[in-house]
Design a protein around this motif. Structure first.
Motif, PDB file in Angstrom:
ATOM      1  N   UNK A 268       0.792  -1.221   0.000  1.00  0.00           N
ATOM      2  CA  UNK A 268       0.000   0.000   0.000  1.00  0.00           C
ATOM      3  C   UNK A 268       0.835   1.286   0.000  1.00  0.00           C
ATOM      4  N   UNK A 269       1.936   1.294   0.732  1.00  0.00           N
ATOM      5  CA  UNK A 269       2.713   2.528   0.870  1.00  0.00           C
ATOM      6  C   UNK A 269       3.771   2.699  -0.219  1.00  0.00           C
ATOM      7  N   UNK A 270       3.699   1.878  -1.259  1.00  0.00           N
ATOM      8  CA  UNK A 270       4.645   2.036  -2.363  1.00  0.00           C
ATOM      9  C   UNK A 270       5.850   1.126  -2.246  1.00  0.00           C
ATOM     10  N   UNK A 271       6.014   0.480  -1.098  1.00  0.00           N
ATOM     11  CA  UNK A 271       7.121  -0.468  -0.964  1.00  0.00           C
ATOM     12  C   UNK A 271       6.727  -1.797  -1.612  1.00  0.00           C
ATOM     13  N   UNK A 272       7.698  -2.681  -1.633  1.00  0.00           N
ATOM     14  CA  UNK A 272       7.482  -3.910  -2.399  1.00  0.00           C
ATOM     15  C   UNK A 272       8.103  -5.084  -1.640  1.00  0.00           C
ATOM     16  N   UNK A 273       7.383  -6.205  -1.608  1.00  0.00           N
ATOM     17  CA  UNK A 273       7.989  -7.418  -1.063  1.00  0.00           C
ATOM     18  C   UNK A 273       8.336  -8.304  -2.250  1.00  0.00           C
ATOM     19  N   UNK A 274       9.616  -8.437  -2.502  1.00  0.00           N
ATOM     20  CA  UNK A 274      10.060  -9.234  -3.638  1.00  0.00           C
ATOM     21  C   UNK A 274      10.430 -10.623  -3.121  1.00  0.00           C
ATOM     22  N   UNK A 275       9.812 -11.644  -3.686  1.00  0.00           N
ATOM     23  CA  UNK A 275      10.010 -12.988  -3.148  1.00  0.00           C
ATOM     24  C   UNK A 275      10.670 -13.891  -4.173  1.00  0.00           C
ATOM     25  N   UNK A 276      11.810 -14.448  -3.791  1.00  0.00           N
ATOM     26  CA  UNK A 276      12.436 -15.427  -4.683  1.00  0.00           C
ATOM     27  C   UNK A 276      11.778 -16.773  -4.415  1.00  0.00           C
ATOM     28  N   UNK A 277      11.182 -17.322  -5.457  1.00  0.00           N
ATOM     29  CA  UNK A 277      10.442 -18.578  -5.282  1.00  0.00           C
ATOM     30  C   UNK A 277      11.391 -19.726  -4.967  1.00  0.00           C
ATOM     31  N   UNK A 278      11.047 -20.515  -3.973  1.00  0.00           N
ATOM     32  CA  UNK A 278      11.790 -21.752  -3.743  1.00  0.00           C
ATOM     33  C   UNK A 278      10.927 -22.906  -4.209  1.00  0.00           C
ATOM     34  N   UNK A 279       9.637 -22.829  -3.830  1.00  0.00           N
ATOM     35  CA  UNK A 279       8.697 -23.866  -4.271  1.00  0.00           C
ATOM     36  C   UNK A 279       8.094 -23.416  -5.611  1.00  0.00           C
ATOM     37  N   UNK A 280       8.059 -24.302  -6.584  1.00  0.00           N
ATOM     38  CA  UNK A 280       7.566 -23.929  -7.917  1.00  0.00           C
ATOM     39  C   UNK A 280       6.089 -23.586  -7.921  1.00  0.00           C
ATOM     40  N   UNK A 281       5.417 -24.263  -7.044  1.00  0.00           N
ATOM     41  CA  UNK A 281       3.965 -24.179  -7.029  1.00  0.00           C
ATOM     42  C   UNK A 281       3.455 -22.985  -6.240  1.00  0.00           C
ATOM     43  N   UNK A 282       4.240 -21.918  -6.224  1.00  0.00           N
ATOM     44  CA  UNK A 282       3.986 -20.872  -5.229  1.00  0.00           C
ATOM     45  C   UNK A 282       3.327 -19.655  -5.849  1.00  0.00           C
ATOM     46  N   UNK A 283       2.190 -19.251  -5.273  1.00  0.00           N
ATOM     47  CA  UNK A 283       1.538 -18.026  -5.712  1.00  0.00           C
ATOM     48  C   UNK A 283       0.829 -17.403  -4.515  1.00  0.00           C
ATOM     49  N   UNK A 284       1.456 -16.414  -3.900  1.00  0.00           N
ATOM     50  CA  UNK A 284       0.887 -15.873  -2.655  1.00  0.00           C
ATOM     51  C   UNK A 284      -0.438 -15.139  -2.864  1.00  0.00           C
TER      52      UNK A 284
END
Lengths: 351, 673
Positions: A268-284
């Motif tokens: 919301x505040x313009x920041x970003x959570x960048x996630x490196x996928x470990x599990x292929x099946x991953x979609x938060x």
């Protein structure tokens, strides 16, 4: 319990944040919890996250119930507001406070006893109502303050320190939170600050109800060979979904993971959570998949950690209720109680 | 205990481990041995647990063996990354270097240990610890050049160092009669040692050797022993009774003395047939200045150290009204302050270099300035001005320091008008040299550059194997503490020489490492970090002090101030000892450490490792403590020793006792134990 006074001296090269404060300025009293308690690591991660986000301590309210976990707010942010409530009633106090002044940052600290047993009703409704707060459960699977009985999050197959079997299945709080509508749900481990600190920063930056289930070993009563919440058990069974990296608003993304291997969650505040996928099946972003991931991992005897689910666009309680932008505590008596004439007008409009 | 069966077992700090040797062929793969902790302090328990672990480790070796025979023809993978090996804390120098004051002291005086004794009121013990290491605690507590203080960890954590030197003086000032604490020399071993010169180096050699039963004879030019401590240090800095007490303390151990006997020929001296000879004659020749008017004004130009000597022996009792002191070292400071006390009305110090590059110790400059003596820097003496065959003044040229690309300094004239200063007397304190005219060149002592004897840096032996050098006589002017350090080493060499042993086989220091944990939260040292500022030593009333050559200026700490100053010591000798096998990686130590010294990271090259700590360890003069790989996460614990406060919070917050605070006492080897 520690009797040595922590010297105020710090490393000459200790970093300062945008407010000109060091990490040490976000500390609290020296902990009275047992040496090696996971809760102390979580306190330290909160200190680090607030320091890195350049949060002004006086704009934070720390709220807690009863238990070892609920003592923890004394050990960080000693210049913030605080309320130590009745057992399991932290969500009510947080709701009331947030309704009166939605401009503070609400940080609730609870434990598995406080949230999964005596306060589970409060927890459920707080999540369901999307209160704009960060709700942390310091989960050690045991009632440490009363000498180590099983709590409701203790796993079925595990044994107590004294050899007793746990006869009941555990409550999985993140699954519940997702199901109840929480818009940011993560699980982490007190012994993994590389994962915990970015998740905390994202949770604090998220608008809406962010829930963090943090496994936090109880060194005194639940860190034995047959425990499923000990340091070595969690390290051996940790099934991380992703490696998180918090990118503050306006900053460049510096990670160079190959394309397609990352998932970005803009906050919301313009920041970003960048996630490196470990599990292929991953979609938060996928609620159903999130619950499925948790269940599968549980079936396989693993502990799933990382950001489980997030909906950055979800409405929070204030928006749902369409409350005035001006906090109630800033209104004067005439605004809060406009008088019988105004009431008559309203009533007549409803006739 | 001695008969206990410890096959496969070894102890690392507090816990027992199993060690199984790896066959040569597998060493590249598995290392020299396989180790596993039994996580117990108890030997009985370790013996019981041992066999199972030994079997497991042997199975691992067998497995690798069978693998090896399969892979016989495959090329082994090259590992590129360099890893820092676990720190060998069994090497006494690791922890010694953490105790920086002690490490910086040439004689390796156990500083924190004696400061702790002061805070417990044990002045006698504190004095004796000093006496063992540096022989002259009362003298050094007033005059030492203090190499320990710039090394003090407090300079990095709190600005100013602990007043170590002045606390050493406290041990002297507040002790009782310690004569019964002095060790008794052994019965004569029949060997004789001749010592030339009665300064600190010779006295140290004599003290160490007399303890071992050597018959020592000391030859001194002057009527009393003490060397430069007596002749060059004015009594307002070092009272005669302190000097006499500590010099006599050594001589009374049974050293024969021959005073008023300047040795004029080494050849003749060797005829006395000592088993070994030690030369501790210092650097007794003050440098002269050869500029216009020098000869004509000879009567009023004095060489600084000679002038100070003649005052010490009361041959000189007055000086002219206007005095110029040439030079910027400690002797210059002593000369100008002495001149004022002899009644000079106007004393000025003129120094060639800029003020901030003067050689004198900072505190000696402060004291001179404090007595109202101006220091004129960038003044190069040009000539002495004579009128009616009498010295009336000096002419100086103003210069400025210019540095070339290599950092070499040259003093370049500024072109300003020459400066004329009036004077009646000039004291020249521009350096001192050795003087070995009395040593014949055909007796087997080789001489090298600057006409200095060639002396072995380790053994202090000259090319005549019987003759040893030490103190300023060995490599030129240094300080008293260096003379004491040289003395210990030379004594070791002389002892070995007389016993026909290898002189290069130097004895190891003795060390002890003892846990300070007394109870769950009790430590046997004070870990409350004092925030007090460095305490100043009170001075005598200046008006009176400037009139009296013998009145000591510094008064020393009283007991209460001494106690508070002692509390400022960080106890750097209480080491943070880490046992990786007990660590559960809970992060408690990382979280609590006030100065962020502790990190858990994956091993790497030293440079990378230093950079990825919680706060990068950029002070490369400071060591990092690296553990073995940890069991749960394969990380290593890295502790940067740089600004550790030794507060013990890591050990206090550790749930398993993986951290412990242990007192490390390092005692430099001496010839006697």
């Amino acid at each position: 319990m520690t009797y040595i006074v922590k010297p105020k001296n710090h490393h000459p090269l200790l970093e300062k944040n945008e407010l000109g404060l060091t990490r040490r300025d976000y500390e609290g009293a020296v902990s009275t919890l047992c040496a090696g308690c996971g809760h102390d690591s979580i306190s330290s991660a909160i200190v680090e996250a607030c320091f890195q986000l350049s949060i002004e301590s006086y704009k934070v309210a720390k709220l807690s119930g009863i238990g070892c976990s609920s003592k923890a707010p004394a050990y960080f942010l000693n210049q913030s507001h605080g309320f130590n409530s009745v057992h399991g009633r932290m969500p009510s106090i947080a709701t009331g406070a947030a309704m009166a002044n939605h401009e503070l940052l609400y940080l609730g600290i609870s434990g598995d006893g406080d949230s999964a047993s005596i306060g589970i009703g409060q927890f459920i409704h707080c999540a369901r109502r999307q209160l704009n707060m960060t709700y942390i459960v310091e989960n050690n699977g045991t009632y440490g303050l009363t000498k180590g009985q099983f709590s409701a999050t203790n796993d079925l197959e595990s044994k107590s320190k004294y050899g007793d079997d746990n006869l009941f299945p555990s409550i999985d709080l993140p699954s519940m939170a997702i199901q109840l509508g929480a818009s940011f749900v993560a699980r982490s481990f007190s012994g993994d600050k590389e994962q915990l600190v970015p998740l905390l920063k994202a949770a604090l930056s998220h608008k809406g109800f962010s829930f963090l289930d943090i496994i936090s070993p109880c060194v005194t009563f639940n860190n034995h060979n047959t425990s499923t919440k000990s340091y070595d058990y969690i390290r051996e069974h940790n099934d991380a979904l992703s490696r998180p990296d918090f990118v503050p608003s306006g900053k460049e993304i510096l990670t160079d993971y190959p394309k397609g291997s990352t998932v970005d969650v803009p906050l919301h505040d313009g920041s970003l959570l960048s996630l490196e996928k470990i599990s292929e099946n991953y979609d938060p972003a996928d609620k159903i998949k999130a619950i499925q991931n948790i269940q599968e991992s549980q079936r396989d005897g693993k502990v799933l950690t990382g950001l489980l689910y997030a909906d950055p666009e979800a409405k929070d309680l204030k928006e749902i209720l369409n409350v005035s932008d001006k906090p109630l505590n800033e209104m004067d008596l005439n605004d809060l109680c406009p008088g019988s004439e105004k009431l008559k007008d309203i009533n007549s409009g409803l006739k | 205990m001695s008969n206990a069966d410890t096959r496969y077992l070894f102890k690392r700090y507090n816990t027992w481990w199993v060690k199984v040797a790896v066959p040569k062929t597998l060493r590249e793969e598995l290392g020299y041995d396989l180790r596993r902790s039994l996580q117990t302090h108890d030997l009985d328990k370790a013996q019981e647990l041992r066999w199972q672990v030994v079997e497991q480790l042997k199975a691992k070796i067998d497995q690798a063996k069978s693998q090896e025979s399969l892979n016989l023809f495959s090329v082994p993978e090259q590992t590129v990354t360099q890893h820092v090996p676990p720190t060998d804390t069994a090497n006494p120098q690791y922890y010694h270097k953490v105790v920086e004051c002690q490490h910086a002291c040439p004689a390796h005086t156990p500083v924190p240990e004696y400061i702790r004794q002061i805070s417990q009121g044990n002045y006698n013990e504190a004095y004796m610890l000093n006496w063992e290491s540096n022989v002259f605690p009362g003298i050094l507590g007033r005059t030492c050049d203090r190499p320990c203080e710039p090394a003090c960890r407090r300079t990095r954590t709190h600005e100013k160092a602990v007043a170590i030197c002045r606390l050493k003086r406290v041990t002297y000032d507040h002790k009782d009669d310690i004569s019964n604490l002095l060790p008794t020399p052994e019965i004569s071993n029949g060997k004789t040692v001749g010592l030339i010169g009665g300064g600190p180096a010779s006295l140290t050699v004599a003290r160490d050797l007399v303890m071992m039963g050597y018959q020592c004879t000391l030859f001194e030019r002057d009527p009393q022993a003490g060397g430069l401590m007596r002749t060059n240090i004015p009594s307002f800095r070092l009272p005669e009774e302190v000097l006499n007490e500590e010099v006599d303390q050594v001589l009374n151990l049974g050293i024969e003395t021959v005073f008023n006997s300047e040795i004029k020929s080494m050849k003749e001296f060797l005829e006395k047939d000592f088993d070994a000879v030690f030369v501790g004659t210092g650097a007794p020749k003050g440098r002269d200045i050869n500029i216009e008017g020098r000869e004509a004004a000879d009567k009023n130009i004095h060489i600084g150290i000679d002038w100070l000597t003649s005052i010490a022996f009361e041959h000189t009792k007055s000086v002219g009204k206007k005095v110029i002191v040439l030079g910027g070292g400690n002797t210059a400071m002593d000369c100008c302050r002495t001149a004022i006390r002899l009644g000079a009305e106007e004393v000025k110090v003129a120094v060639r270099s800029p003020f901030d590059q003067m050689k004198a110790s900072e505190w000696e400059i402060e004291d001179a300035l404090g007595e109202g003596i101006p220091i004129l820097d960038n003044h190069v003496p040009k000539r002495f001005l004579i009128k009616d065959e009498k010295l009336v003044g000096m002419e100086f040229e103003k210069v400025e320091a210019v540095f070339d690309e290599e950092g070499k300094r040259s003093l370049v004239p500024t072109g300003e008008d020459p400066i004329i200063l009036e004077c009646d007397d000039v004291l020249v304190a521009i350096g001192q040299d050795n003087a070995f005219e009395w040593i014949e060149r055909d007796i087997g002592i080789e001489f090298g550059e600057w006409d200095m004897p060639i002396v072995d840096k380790v053994t202090f032996q000259s090319s005549n194997e019987k003759i040893f050098f030490g103190g300023d006589a060995a490599w030129g002017p240094e300080n008293i503490i260096w003379a004491a350090a040289h003395g210990h080493q030379a004594a070791i060499s002389i002892d070995k020489f007389c016993k026909s042993l290898d002189l290069y086989d130097r004895p190891e220091p003795t060390t002890t490492l003892i846990s300070q944990k007394m109870g769950v939260h009790e430590w046997s040292y004070n870990n409350d970090i004092s925030q007090a500022k460095r305490f100043l030593v009170p001075h005598a009333d200046q008006k009176n002090a400037l009139k009296d050559l013998k009145m000591e200026v510094e008064l020393g700490f009283d007991e209460i101030t001494a106690l508070e100053e002692a509390e400022r010591c960080l106890n750097c000798d209480i080491q943070t000892v880490f046992s990786e096998d007990l660590c559960i990686e809970c992060d408690a130590c990382v979280d609590i450490c006030p100065t962020d010294c502790i990190s858990f990271v994956h091993n790497d090259s030293e440079e990378n490792l230093r950079n990825k700590l919680r706060i990068p360890a950029i002070n490369l003069n400071q060591q990092i403590l690296v553990s073995e790989e940890l069991e749960q996460t394969s990380r290593v614990m890295v502790k940067d020793e740089d600004v550790c406060l030794h507060c013990g919070l890591c050990a206090e917050r550790c749930p398993t006792g993986a951290w412990d605070m242990q007192n490390f006492l390092y005692q430099e080897a001496k010839v006697y134990s």
